[in-house]
Structure formats: structure tokens, C-alpha cells
Design a protein around this motif. Structure first.
Motif, short mmCIF file in Angstrom:
data_model
loop_
_atom_site.label_atom_id
_atom_site.label_comp_id
_atom_site.label_asym_id
_atom_site.label_seq_id
_atom_site.Cartn_x
_atom_site.Cartn_y
_atom_site.Cartn_z
N LYS A 255 0.82 -1.21 0.00
CA LYS A 255 0.00 0.00 0.00
C LYS A 255 0.86 1.27 0.00
CE LYS A 255 -3.91 -2.14 2.41
NZ LYS A 255 -4.83 -2.06 3.60
N GLN A 256 2.17 1.08 -0.04
CA GLN A 256 3.08 2.22 0.06
C GLN A 256 4.04 2.25 -1.11
OE1 GLN A 256 4.86 3.39 4.01
NE2 GLN A 256 6.76 2.72 3.02
N HIS A 257 4.21 3.42 -1.71
CA HIS A 257 5.15 3.55 -2.83
C HIS A 257 6.55 3.85 -2.32
CE1 HIS A 257 5.24 7.87 -2.20
NE2 HIS A 257 3.93 7.95 -2.34
N LEU A 258 7.54 3.70 -3.17
CA LEU A 258 8.90 4.05 -2.81
C LEU A 258 9.00 5.57 -2.65
CD1 LEU A 258 11.06 1.75 -5.13
CD2 LEU A 258 10.15 1.29 -2.84
N GLN A 259 9.82 6.02 -1.72
CA GLN A 259 9.89 7.44 -1.39
C GLN A 259 11.19 8.08 -1.89
OE1 GLN A 259 9.09 8.55 2.64
NE2 GLN A 259 7.18 7.38 2.77
N LEU A 260 11.09 9.39 -2.12
CA LEU A 260 12.25 10.20 -2.46
C LEU A 260 12.38 11.33 -1.44
CD1 LEU A 260 14.59 11.19 -4.26
CD2 LEU A 260 12.89 12.48 -5.59
N VAL A 261 13.51 11.35 -0.74
CA VAL A 261 13.87 12.48 0.11
C VAL A 261 15.01 13.20 -0.59
CG1 VAL A 261 14.85 13.20 2.33
CG2 VAL A 261 13.10 11.39 2.25
N TYR A 262 14.88 14.51 -0.73
CA TYR A 262 15.88 15.28 -1.48
C TYR A 262 16.65 16.20 -0.54
CZ TYR A 262 18.05 17.78 -5.31
OH TYR A 262 18.98 18.31 -6.17
N VAL A 263 17.97 16.20 -0.68
CA VAL A 263 18.84 16.99 0.19
C VAL A 263 18.97 18.42 -0.36
CG1 VAL A 263 21.17 17.22 1.15
CG2 VAL A 263 20.15 14.94 0.84
N ILE A 264 18.72 19.39 0.50
CA ILE A 264 18.88 20.79 0.10
C ILE A 264 19.75 21.51 1.13
CG2 ILE A 264 16.75 20.93 -1.23
CD1 ILE A 264 15.40 22.21 1.17
N GLY A 265 20.56 22.45 0.64
CA GLY A 265 21.42 23.21 1.52
C GLY A 265 20.75 24.51 1.95
N PRO A 266 21.21 25.10 3.05
CA PRO A 266 20.67 26.38 3.50
C PRO A 266 21.29 27.53 2.71
CG PRO A 266 22.42 25.70 4.96
CD PRO A 266 22.27 24.60 3.95
N PRO A 267 20.64 28.68 2.66
CA PRO A 267 21.28 29.85 2.05
C PRO A 267 22.39 30.37 2.96
CG PRO A 267 19.22 30.47 3.07
CD PRO A 267 19.30 28.98 3.17
N TYR A 268 23.39 31.00 2.37
CA TYR A 268 24.49 31.55 3.16
C TYR A 268 24.57 33.07 3.04
CZ TYR A 268 26.04 27.02 4.62
OH TYR A 268 26.09 25.78 5.22
N SER A 269 23.44 33.68 2.75
CA SER A 269 23.32 35.12 2.79
C SER A 269 21.88 35.44 3.17
CB SER A 269 23.66 35.74 1.42
OG SER A 269 22.79 35.26 0.42
N GLU A 270 21.63 36.70 3.50
CA GLU A 270 20.30 37.08 3.99
C GLU A 270 19.24 37.04 2.90
OE1 GLU A 270 20.06 40.37 6.83
OE2 GLU A 270 22.24 40.48 6.73
N LYS A 271 19.66 37.01 1.65
CA LYS A 271 18.73 36.88 0.54
C LYS A 271 19.11 35.65 -0.28
CE LYS A 271 17.70 41.83 0.06
NZ LYS A 271 17.69 42.99 -0.87
N LEU A 272 18.11 34.99 -0.82
CA LEU A 272 18.37 33.80 -1.63
C LEU A 272 19.17 34.17 -2.87
CD1 LEU A 272 14.89 32.05 -1.38
CD2 LEU A 272 17.03 31.21 -0.43
N GLN A 273 20.19 33.37 -3.16
CA GLN A 273 20.97 33.54 -4.37
C GLN A 273 20.41 32.62 -5.46
OE1 GLN A 273 23.51 35.97 -4.28
NE2 GLN A 273 22.45 36.28 -2.32
N VAL A 274 20.86 32.83 -6.68
CA VAL A 274 20.30 32.08 -7.80
C VAL A 274 20.54 30.58 -7.66
CG1 VAL A 274 22.37 32.29 -9.26
CG2 VAL A 274 20.12 32.00 -10.33
N HIS A 275 21.64 30.19 -6.99
CA HIS A 275 21.93 28.76 -6.86
C HIS A 275 21.24 28.13 -5.65
CE1 HIS A 275 25.20 30.83 -4.58
NE2 HIS A 275 24.81 29.97 -3.67
N ASP A 276 20.61 28.94 -4.81
CA ASP A 276 19.93 28.41 -3.63
C ASP A 276 18.63 27.71 -4.02
OD1 ASP A 276 21.79 29.29 -1.71
OD2 ASP A 276 20.87 31.28 -1.63
N PHE A 277 18.30 26.68 -3.26
CA PHE A 277 17.02 26.01 -3.41
C PHE A 277 16.01 26.81 -2.60
CE2 PHE A 277 13.71 22.92 -2.77
CZ PHE A 277 13.76 22.10 -3.89
N GLY A 278 15.04 27.41 -3.29
CA GLY A 278 14.13 28.34 -2.63
C GLY A 278 12.68 27.90 -2.62
N PRO A 279 11.79 28.78 -2.18
CA PRO A 279 10.36 28.46 -2.06
C PRO A 279 9.72 28.01 -3.37
CG PRO A 279 10.86 30.52 -0.94
CD PRO A 279 12.09 30.14 -1.69
N GLN A 280 10.07 28.66 -4.48
CA GLN A 280 9.48 28.25 -5.76
C GLN A 280 9.93 26.85 -6.16
OE1 GLN A 280 10.55 31.41 -8.50
NE2 GLN A 280 8.75 32.63 -7.94
#
Length: 436
Positions: A255-280
Motif C-alpha cells: 500500500k506504500q510507494h517508494l519514497q524520495l527524500v531530497y537533500v537541500i542546503g541552506p542559504p548563506y546570505s540574507e537573501k536567496l541567491q540564484v543557486h539556492d534552493f528556494g520556495p518556488q
């Protein structure tokens, strides 16, 4: 990075600069017997603690986020969660070796285990009931000529997995690091399909419950995330893999499918940079991904000694990623696994090039027994640290988790309604698990 914490690739040089706001002083009384010692300690303190403007934190930190009822841990019952801890208390409590086995933290708990630290395997079995996901660090997906190869099956310990499944219900999701050349992989449909096929085949043959995938930091290091088209392809690959895993039923539970957990890093500045994984990005792949392992640790390093994971930095990271509690992105906020470190750092405080190393719980206890240090509590970072001089009279600063620091991070994650991920359980002290 040393073996204890794995060799992760930083997105850019920004990662080592601790760019958040200005430094503030901490209590550093009684830390040196000479003017030079005091000067050295003062220089260290100015580097070690960063402060995020309080206003930005308070604006978002509304304490009406989802909460789960939870029982009181033995450590709380005994009054061990405190800032004025002593080395004698730690050594005494550790020797008692008491811990409850039922869960206190009711949101998901993902624990990493590394093959070079056998204690992690033991802790996973002993405290199996505390975890919902276990991720042994076993696999690398690499380029091989014009094709791909999945390396790491030799690390897999099927006897250990069998023991886990006899005593608990934790899902086993080995970590796969995507080391294949990203431009070739993402632009070539045959290679993308091959990568997914290799992962699915391994999950089926080894009867895993899915995987934890780490690739974003490596793609950032290659610079491809600055290219809008490549960035879009990267997100599409994550979704394609997630949907492919979801199409396969778990061998253990039909009854359960295989799962995917994805690793994301935190931002290292007060604003998200283009390489950061963000809300969108979170919204884009949210339906295909079952969890996001957020690496909120490794904040400091030898060249900028200080706390491992300042609490205010963790808060700002969650604010940048999830927005306000009323934000639409909160609909996938429950999939976040906030990272908590169970390792510490021993920094050498010198005038020149910084030095330091990661330390495990065993090494930490040895330092306590040898140097009998006086602990200091840094309020802004929410971490304990102590200073000592080695046999060569070099001054050291040691940051290692305490019951208080771990408890505060659990409460922070609880206030957001998120899970947690622990790097890695073999490096922690046994009584940390009482809090989970």
C-alpha cells in the motif's frame, strides 16, 4: 570535509564567509590567564557568533505553527536541560546510560548512518523506535565513459536491515550522491532514464523503501544553476525520479510507494541567491518529493570558528524557505527535515590560518575527562562551548551539542511543524536520543 561529516561540496565561496550581520560578544570571562590569552579569546569571540537582526526574526516567528502533543523525556524530568551544565554532570549522566525508547518527537525523524562509523549502526538498532527514516550513506551515481554506474552495493548490510525490520517500522532509504557530470546527464534523455533505471533497479533488488538523493550542492558547484534552462532541467529530473519511485510499490508494504527524500542546503546570505534552493523550487517539485533534508549545520569552519548551527540562522533559513505561517508554501512545509548535527568541532584559535577538525561524542568525552573545562552558554547561537589549551599551549574552542542545544532545535522544528534529520547518529552521545 573530514570523513566524519562526509565530503560535501559547497555551492560557492560564500559558504565559508558567515555573511549574516555583525558579530557580537559572548561571555568569555575566566578564559585566559594572560593578556595575550584574553586578546586571542576576544578575537575568537568576535568571529564566532553572528547575530541576525531581531526584528526580522520576530516578524515571522509567530508561535501558532502546527504543534503535536508530546510526552516529557527523562532528561526533562531530571532537570538536565539547562544552560549551566558542568563537565562532571555530563560524565556522570553518560555513565548511567539510561534512555527511554518510546518517541517524544512526534514529527518525522530521519537519521543518517555512515559506513565508516560503526556506532551509527548500533544506535539505529538500539533506538529504532525513535526514527521514521534511516539513511545509510552507501551509494554514488557516477559517469562512466558515455554511460553511468551506481557504486556502493558493497556497503549495503542486509543483515542489519533485517534486524531493523524485525524490531521497528523505520523506512530504509540509502543516500545516493549524484556525482555524474550534470550537463551531460541533464541534457541527455537516455542518461536521465538510465540514472532513474539504475536507482529503481537497486531499490527493487535490495528491497529498499526509496532513496535520499543529494545533487543540488554539486550542481551548484558546477555552476549550472545560474543557467535558467539548466536549472529547469535539474528540477524536471528531480520530479521525473520522484514520480518514477512513486510508481513502484514497496516490497514490504503493497500500500506504500517508494519514497524520495531530497537533500537541500541552506542559504548563506540574507537573501536567496540564484543557486539556492528556494520556495518556488519547493513548490515545483513538492508533489514528487516526500521529504527535504535541510542541511542546517556546518555554519562555521576552521577559518571562521564558531557555532555549528546558530539557532537564529536556522530560523532565518526556515523563514526564507517557507515564508510566513500563512504563506502558500507552508502547504509543503511539513515535508522539511530540519538538520541537526550530532557532531562537534574542535577549533585551534591561532593568529594565522585557521585549523580545526570534527569530533565525535567519544572524543568529546575524552576532552572533558582530560581538561575538565568550564562551559559557556552563548544565547544568540543557542550553543554551549568551552576553551582549553593543548600540550603545545595552543588555545582551542570546542563546540559540541548539549541536551539544551538539541532540545531547543527540536522545539524550533516543532514550532514550524517540520521533521528533523540528524547528521549523523554515530557521532552523538547516547542521551541525545532520549529527546527524540
Amino acid at each position: 570535509m573530514a570523513k566524519m561529516r562526509d565530503r560535501r561540496v559547497a555551492p560557492s565561496s560564500e559558504r565559508r564567509k558567515n555573511p549574516f550581520a555583525a558579530a557580537t560578544a559572548t561571555r568569555a570571562d575566566k578564559t585566559g590567564d594572560s593578556a595575550s590569552d584574553r586578546k586571542l579569546v576576544t578575537s575568537f569571540v568576535l568571529l564566532c557568533i553572528v547575530v541576525i537582526p531581531a526584528v526580522s526574526v520576530l516578524l515571522y516567528y509567530v508561535k501558532n505553527a502546527p504543534r503535536a502533543s508530546h510526552t516529557i523525556s527523562l532528561a526533562h524530568q531530571r532537570g538536565l536541560i539547562k544552560t549551566d551544565v558542568t563537565y562532571q554532570e555530563i560524565l556522570t549522566v553518560i555513565s548511567e546510560n539510561a534512555s527511554q525508547l518510546h518517541r517524544h518527537y512526534t514529527y518525522p525523524v530521519l537519521a543518517y548512518i555512515t559506513p565508516w562509523n560503526s556506532k551509527g549502526y548500533e544506535m539505529a538498532k538500539r533506538f529504532n523506535t525513535k526514527f521514521t527514516h534511516l539513511s545509510p550513506v552507501w551509494y554514488d551515481l557516477k559517469s562512466q565513459g558515455t554511460s553511468l554506474v551506481l557504486e556502493g552495493r558493497h556497503n549495503a548490510d542486509m543483515g542489519w536491515i533485517s534486524e531493523l525490520r524485525m524490531t521497528g517500522e523505520s523506512l530504509v532509504l540509502p543516500r545516493v550522491v549524484l556525482e555524474a557530470f550534470p550537463r551531460e546527464l541533464l541534457r541527455n534523455k537516455k542518461l536521465r532514464d538510465k540514472a532513474i533505471d539504475l536507482i529503481l533497479t537497486e531499490c527493487k533488488e535490495m528491497e529498499y523503501d526509496g532513496i535520499v538523493l543529494e545533487s543540488w550542492s554539486r550542481w551548484a558547484a558546477y555552476g549550472i544553476l545560474h543557467d535558467p534552462d539548466m536549472r529547469k532541467m535539474a528540477l524536471e529530473f528531480i520530479k521525473q525520479l520522484g514520480y518514477a519511485l512513486h510508481s513502484v510499490t514497496s516490497v514490504r508494504n503493497n500500500k506504500q510507494h517508494l519514497q524520495l527524500v531530497y537533500v537541500i542546503g541552506p542559504p548563506y546570505s540574507e537573501k536567496l541567491q540564484v543557486h539556492d534552493f528556494g520556495p518556488q523550487d519547493l513548490q515545483s517539485v513538492g508533489d514528487a518529493v516526500d521529504g527535504f533534508s535541510l542541511m542546517t549545520y556546518d555554519f562555521s569552519g576552521p577559518n571562521n570558528p564558531g557555532p555549528n548551527a546558530p539557532l537564529q540562522w536556522i530560523r532565518l533559513t526556515l523563514q526564507l524557505l517557507l515564508g510566513s505561517p500563512s504563506s502558500r508554501v507552508q502547504s509543503v512545509g511539513w515535508k522539511i527535515f530540519v538538520g541537526i548535527n550530532f557532531y562537534g568541532n574542535d577549533f585551534i584559535l591561532s593568529e594565522g590560518e585557521g585549523e580545526g577538525r570534527a569530533i565525535t561524542g567519544r572524543e568529546y568525552l575524552n576532552l572533558l575527562e582530560k581538561h575538565r573545562p568550564e562551559f559557556q552558554w552563548e544565547k544568540n547561537s543557542g550553543e554551549h562551548f568551552f576553551l582549553y589549551s593543548d600540550d603545545n599551549h595552543a588555545k582551542h574552542a570546542v563546540f559540541y551539542p548539549s541536551l539544551m542545544s538539541v532540545s531547543m532545535r527540536l522545539e524550533e522544528a516543532r514550532s514550524w511543524g517540520t521533521g528533523i534529520s540528524i547528521w549523523e547518529i554515530g557521532q552523538g552521545l547516547d542521551y541525545f536520543f532520549d529527546l527524540l
